[in-house]
Motif scaffolding. Structure first.
Motif, PDB file in Angstrom:
ATOM      1  N   ASP A 196      -5.086  18.281  27.190  1.00 20.12           N
ATOM      2  CA  ASP A 196      -4.510  17.314  28.130  1.00 20.12           C
ATOM      3  C   ASP A 196      -3.292  17.821  28.904  1.00 20.12           C
ATOM      4  OD1 ASP A 196      -6.437  15.318  27.412  1.00 20.12           O
ATOM      5  OD2 ASP A 196      -5.288  14.967  25.578  1.00 20.12           O
ATOM      6  N   VAL A 197      -3.010  19.114  28.861  1.00 22.53           N
ATOM      7  CA  VAL A 197      -1.960  19.685  29.706  1.00 22.53           C
ATOM      8  C   VAL A 197      -2.399  19.558  31.168  1.00 22.53           C
ATOM      9  CG1 VAL A 197      -0.890  21.880  30.415  1.00 22.53           C
ATOM     10  CG2 VAL A 197      -1.010  21.258  27.991  1.00 22.53           C
ATOM     11  N   VAL A 198      -1.436  19.315  32.053  1.00 25.53           N
ATOM     12  CA  VAL A 198      -1.735  19.169  33.477  1.00 25.53           C
ATOM     13  C   VAL A 198      -0.980  20.225  34.269  1.00 25.53           C
ATOM     14  CG1 VAL A 198      -1.568  17.663  35.493  1.00 25.53           C
ATOM     15  CG2 VAL A 198      -2.152  16.696  33.259  1.00 25.53           C
ATOM     16  N   LEU A 199      -1.713  20.971  35.085  1.00 28.10           N
ATOM     17  CA  LEU A 199      -1.130  21.932  36.024  1.00 28.10           C
ATOM     18  C   LEU A 199      -1.454  21.467  37.437  1.00 28.10           C
ATOM     19  CD1 LEU A 199      -1.470  23.707  33.382  1.00 28.10           C
ATOM     20  CD2 LEU A 199      -1.696  25.638  34.927  1.00 28.10           C
ATOM     21  N   GLY A 200      -0.451  21.525  38.320  1.00 27.39           N
ATOM     22  CA  GLY A 200      -0.702  21.206  39.718  1.00 27.39           C
ATOM     23  C   GLY A 200      -1.440  22.337  40.416  1.00 27.39           C
ATOM     24  N   ASP A 201      -1.445  22.303  41.724  1.00 24.78           N
ATOM     25  CA  ASP A 201      -2.083  23.344  42.515  1.00 24.78           C
ATOM     26  C   ASP A 201      -1.187  24.579  42.599  1.00 24.78           C
ATOM     27  OD1 ASP A 201      -4.124  21.511  43.056  1.00 24.78           O
ATOM     28  OD2 ASP A 201      -3.223  20.878  44.955  1.00 24.78           O
ATOM     29  N   ASN A 202      -1.806  25.738  42.841  1.00 28.57           N
ATOM     30  CA  ASN A 202      -1.089  26.991  43.129  1.00 28.57           C
ATOM     31  C   ASN A 202      -0.159  27.442  42.003  1.00 28.57           C
ATOM     32  OD1 ASN A 202      -2.186  27.145  45.843  1.00 28.57           O
ATOM     33  ND2 ASN A 202      -0.805  25.453  46.316  1.00 28.57           N
ATOM     34  N   CYS A 203      -0.532  27.184  40.773  1.00 30.30           N
ATOM     35  CA  CYS A 203       0.271  27.628  39.620  1.00 30.30           C
ATOM     36  C   CYS A 203      -0.207  28.997  39.152  1.00 30.30           C
ATOM     37  CB  CYS A 203       0.160  26.638  38.464  1.00 30.30           C
ATOM     38  SG  CYS A 203       0.958  25.058  38.778  1.00 30.30           S
ATOM     39  N   LYS A 204       0.726  29.756  38.570  1.00 27.89           N
ATOM     40  CA  LYS A 204       0.393  31.048  37.973  1.00 27.89           C
ATOM     41  C   LYS A 204       0.904  31.075  36.547  1.00 27.89           C
ATOM     42  CE  LYS A 204       0.339  33.957  42.087  1.00 27.89           C
ATOM     43  NZ  LYS A 204       0.870  35.193  42.703  1.00 27.89           N
ATOM     44  N   LEU A 205      -0.014  31.255  35.594  1.00 27.44           N
ATOM     45  CA  LEU A 205       0.341  31.500  34.198  1.00 27.44           C
ATOM     46  C   LEU A 205       0.005  32.954  33.932  1.00 27.44           C
ATOM     47  CD1 LEU A 205       0.283  28.365  34.096  1.00 27.44           C
ATOM     48  CD2 LEU A 205      -0.596  28.598  31.769  1.00 27.44           C
ATOM     49  N   GLN A 206       1.018  33.747  33.671  1.00 27.95           N
ATOM     50  CA  GLN A 206       0.802  35.161  33.445  1.00 27.95           C
ATOM     51  C   GLN A 206       0.238  35.417  32.045  1.00 27.95           C
ATOM     52  OE1 GLN A 206       0.791  35.829  36.582  1.00 27.95           O
ATOM     53  NE2 GLN A 206       2.143  37.614  36.550  1.00 27.95           N
ATOM     54  N   GLY A 215       5.926  33.092  33.354  1.00 32.54           N
ATOM     55  CA  GLY A 215       5.870  34.531  33.161  1.00 32.54           C
ATOM     56  C   GLY A 215       5.139  34.951  31.898  1.00 32.54           C
ATOM     57  N   PRO A 216       4.893  36.258  31.766  1.00 33.74           N
ATOM     58  CA  PRO A 216       4.166  36.781  30.608  1.00 33.74           C
ATOM     59  C   PRO A 216       4.828  36.396  29.290  1.00 33.74           C
ATOM     60  CG  PRO A 216       4.477  38.494  32.263  1.00 33.74           C
ATOM     61  CD  PRO A 216       5.290  37.325  32.694  1.00 33.74           C
ATOM     62  N   ALA A 217       4.020  35.893  28.367  1.00 34.54           N
ATOM     63  CA  ALA A 217       4.438  35.563  27.000  1.00 34.54           C
ATOM     64  C   ALA A 217       5.512  34.488  26.926  1.00 34.54           C
ATOM     65  CB  ALA A 217       4.885  36.814  26.244  1.00 34.54           C
ATOM     66  N   ALA A 218       5.716  33.721  28.007  1.00 36.52           N
ATOM     67  CA  ALA A 218       6.626  32.571  27.947  1.00 36.52           C
ATOM     68  C   ALA A 218       5.973  31.470  27.113  1.00 36.52           C
ATOM     69  CB  ALA A 218       6.943  32.067  29.344  1.00 36.52           C
ATOM     70  N   VAL A 219       6.806  30.600  26.517  1.00 38.65           N
ATOM     71  CA  VAL A 219       6.301  29.552  25.633  1.00 38.65           C
ATOM     72  C   VAL A 219       6.923  28.211  26.014  1.00 38.65           C
ATOM     73  CG1 VAL A 219       6.087  28.752  23.255  1.00 38.65           C
ATOM     74  CG2 VAL A 219       6.086  31.208  23.737  1.00 38.65           C
ATOM     75  N   LEU A 220       6.064  27.184  26.159  1.00 35.71           N
ATOM     76  CA  LEU A 220       6.519  25.806  26.303  1.00 35.71           C
ATOM     77  C   LEU A 220       6.150  25.095  25.010  1.00 35.71           C
ATOM     78  CD1 LEU A 220       5.274  24.972  29.926  1.00 35.71           C
ATOM     79  CD2 LEU A 220       7.271  26.282  29.209  1.00 35.71           C
ATOM     80  N   ALA A 241       9.569  35.970  31.992  1.00 34.33           N
ATOM     81  CA  ALA A 241       8.844  36.562  30.872  1.00 34.33           C
ATOM     82  C   ALA A 241       9.553  36.311  29.547  1.00 34.33           C
ATOM     83  CB  ALA A 241       8.701  38.070  31.094  1.00 34.33           C
ATOM     84  N   ARG A 242       8.794  35.915  28.561  1.00 31.33           N
ATOM     85  CA  ARG A 242       9.260  35.667  27.197  1.00 31.33           C
ATOM     86  C   ARG A 242      10.346  34.609  27.076  1.00 31.33           C
ATOM     87  NH1 ARG A 242       6.968  38.680  23.371  1.00 31.33           N
ATOM     88  NH2 ARG A 242       5.986  40.645  23.963  1.00 31.33           N
TER      89      ARG A 242
END
Length: 200
Positions: free
Chosen positions: A54-64, A82-87, A123-124
């Motif tokens: 149920d996560v929601v991403l808008g348009d034009n997003c980048k998950l590395q 960024g790469p290896a970032a955490v929410l 990143a991270r």
């Protein structure tokens, strides 16, 4: 899975049938998109990235590559992770209850990270839920965010603290009298306490 004809999903990606992938979005090798997730149009989901239920991403997003976005995160349009970032999503993480029994879904309450339009997470970096990252803010690589970040703020460190402001192109702003200016775009901003607003 609801996916537009032009979406590209690599064969090694694990995308639940109940996820919704927007037009022209790309999901790369070994990424996992869980049930109920909604990914907008023109997004790029990198190798090994994780998007929770149920996560929601808008348009034009980048998950590395290897970014981890846990439910119930909400990302606006044009968000960069960024790469290896955490929410994160657990305020009081424990694997077991005091009696030693394994925690179940009924033993905790998920809280989410909200990231507004145009913001970037380096990143991270780690965003500790529940926090909101304001529009066009920039969280530096390796930062740990423990409180809300204002729009256009540049935050660094552990815990993250504001050291400046950034414009919509991501460049640090330079103070010019009572205003802040982007050296690349020329956009001008006005500061009122911990709030920055675009002039005009």
């Amino acid at each position: 899975m609801s996916a537009a004809e032009s979406a590209v999903i690599q064969a090694t990606a694990d995308v639940d049938d109940r996820a919704d992938i927007g037009e022209r979005s790309r999901v790369w090798h070994l990424a996992q998109v869980r049930e109920g997730a909604r990914i907008g149009a023109d997004c790029n989901i990198g190798r090994g990235a994780y998007i929770g239920p149920d996560v929601v991403l808008g348009d034009n997003c980048k998950l590395q590559n290897y970014a981890l976005v846990y439910e119930p995160a909400r990302l606006g349009n044009g968000v960069f992770i960024g790469p290896a970032a955490v929410l994160t999503n657990d305020e009081f993480p424990r694997a077991a209850n005091p009696d030693g029994s394994l925690k179940s879904a009924d033993d905790w309450h998920a809280v989410g990270v909200t990231i507004e339009d145009g913001a970037s997470i380096g990143a991270r970096a780690v965003c500790i839920a529940p926090v909101t990252i304001g529009a066009w803010a920039l969280v530096a690589a390796g930062a740990v965010v423990t409180k809300d970040v204002p729009a256009h703020a540049l935050v660094v460190g552990v815990p993250a603290r504001r050291i400046g402001w950034v414009g919509r192109v991501g460049r640090p702003l330079v103070q010019d009298g009572d205003e802040w200016v982007c050296p690349q775009s020329g956009e001008r901003y006005r500061q009122d306490g911990e709030t920055l607003s675009l002039i005009g």
